[in-house]
Design an enzyme around this catalytic site. Sequence first.
Site, short mmCIF file in Angstrom:
data_model
loop_
_atom_site.label_atom_id
_atom_site.label_comp_id
_atom_site.label_asym_id
_atom_site.label_seq_id
_atom_site.Cartn_x
_atom_site.Cartn_y
_atom_site.Cartn_z
N THR A 1 -1.02 7.65 -1.18
CA THR A 1 -2.27 7.53 -1.95
C THR A 1 -3.21 6.48 -1.38
O THR A 1 -4.39 6.45 -1.70
CB THR A 1 -1.97 7.16 -3.41
OG1 THR A 1 -1.41 5.83 -3.46
CG2 THR A 1 -0.98 8.14 -4.03
N ASP B 1 -0.17 -2.02 13.49
CA ASP B 1 0.27 -2.61 12.23
C ASP B 1 0.48 -4.11 12.42
O ASP B 1 1.38 -4.53 13.15
CB ASP B 1 1.56 -1.94 11.76
CG ASP B 1 2.00 -2.41 10.39
OD1 ASP B 1 2.36 -3.60 10.25
OD2 ASP B 1 1.97 -1.59 9.45
N ASP C 1 4.01 -5.51 11.55
CA ASP C 1 5.04 -5.15 12.54
C ASP C 1 4.85 -5.96 13.82
O ASP C 1 5.84 -6.38 14.45
CB ASP C 1 4.97 -3.66 12.85
CG ASP C 1 5.51 -2.80 11.72
OD1 ASP C 1 6.13 -3.37 10.80
OD2 ASP C 1 5.29 -1.58 11.75
N ARG D 1 0.83 -1.20 0.00
CA ARG D 1 0.00 0.00 0.00
C ARG D 1 0.86 1.24 0.00
O ARG D 1 1.76 1.38 0.83
CB ARG D 1 -0.93 0.01 1.23
CG ARG D 1 -1.91 1.17 1.23
CD ARG D 1 -2.84 1.12 2.42
NE ARG D 1 -2.18 1.47 3.68
CZ ARG D 1 -2.82 1.81 4.78
NH1 ARG D 1 -4.13 1.84 4.78
NH2 ARG D 1 -2.17 2.11 5.87
#
Length: 213
Positions: free
Chosen positions: A107, A203, A206, A103
């Site tokens: 954007t 995340d 992570d 990703r």
Amino acid sequence: MHVHVADHPLVSHKLTLLRDERTDSPTFRRLADELVTLLAYEATRDVRVDPVEVQTPVAPASGVHLSNPHPLVVPILRAGLGMLEGMQRLLPTAEVGFLGMVRNEETLEAATYAERLPDDLAGRQCYVLDPMLATGGTLAAAIEFLVRRGADDITAICLLAAPEGVARLENELNDVDVPVSLVTAGLDEKLNEKGYIVPGLGDAGDRLYGVVG
């Protein structure tokens, strides 16, 4: 698109531990693995089977076995790998394909950088593994990729989803003429300005594997 939010106390218990910022990576991986197996039971309710006759030690019995071709499990790299073992525990004979998508943090659009999938997925049921359905761009792109390859039934399994991501999936897949389902452990409140699920669990990549510097 059919959306199923798993309603089970064990699902809620494991999801709560995953959310906790004090949960370390080894524990997070184990919990994610266990949670995926629970979600997989829900996701495979409509897995295709054929009738079969077997002989028990006592008498003949009617049963079923998985149809051919067997289902295809597709983890989205990298975080989806943390869900693969839990899915394979339930579907050990399923084939596994890999789809690498990233990703763009500015954007929020997804792009494919790697794939290891059969060229022809005609007649295949596919189970896509992606921990977080946030903006929905990555998962929508992955599902469209599989449809172009010929997949005719797709179920996405996510640990968590945001309403914005679900809405985007429904909008972008509106013209897709194959059944698409979403199975998740929780539908959270919203996305924040960075595109992260709130309250979420951070995340997932992570937390599964540590922060790569």
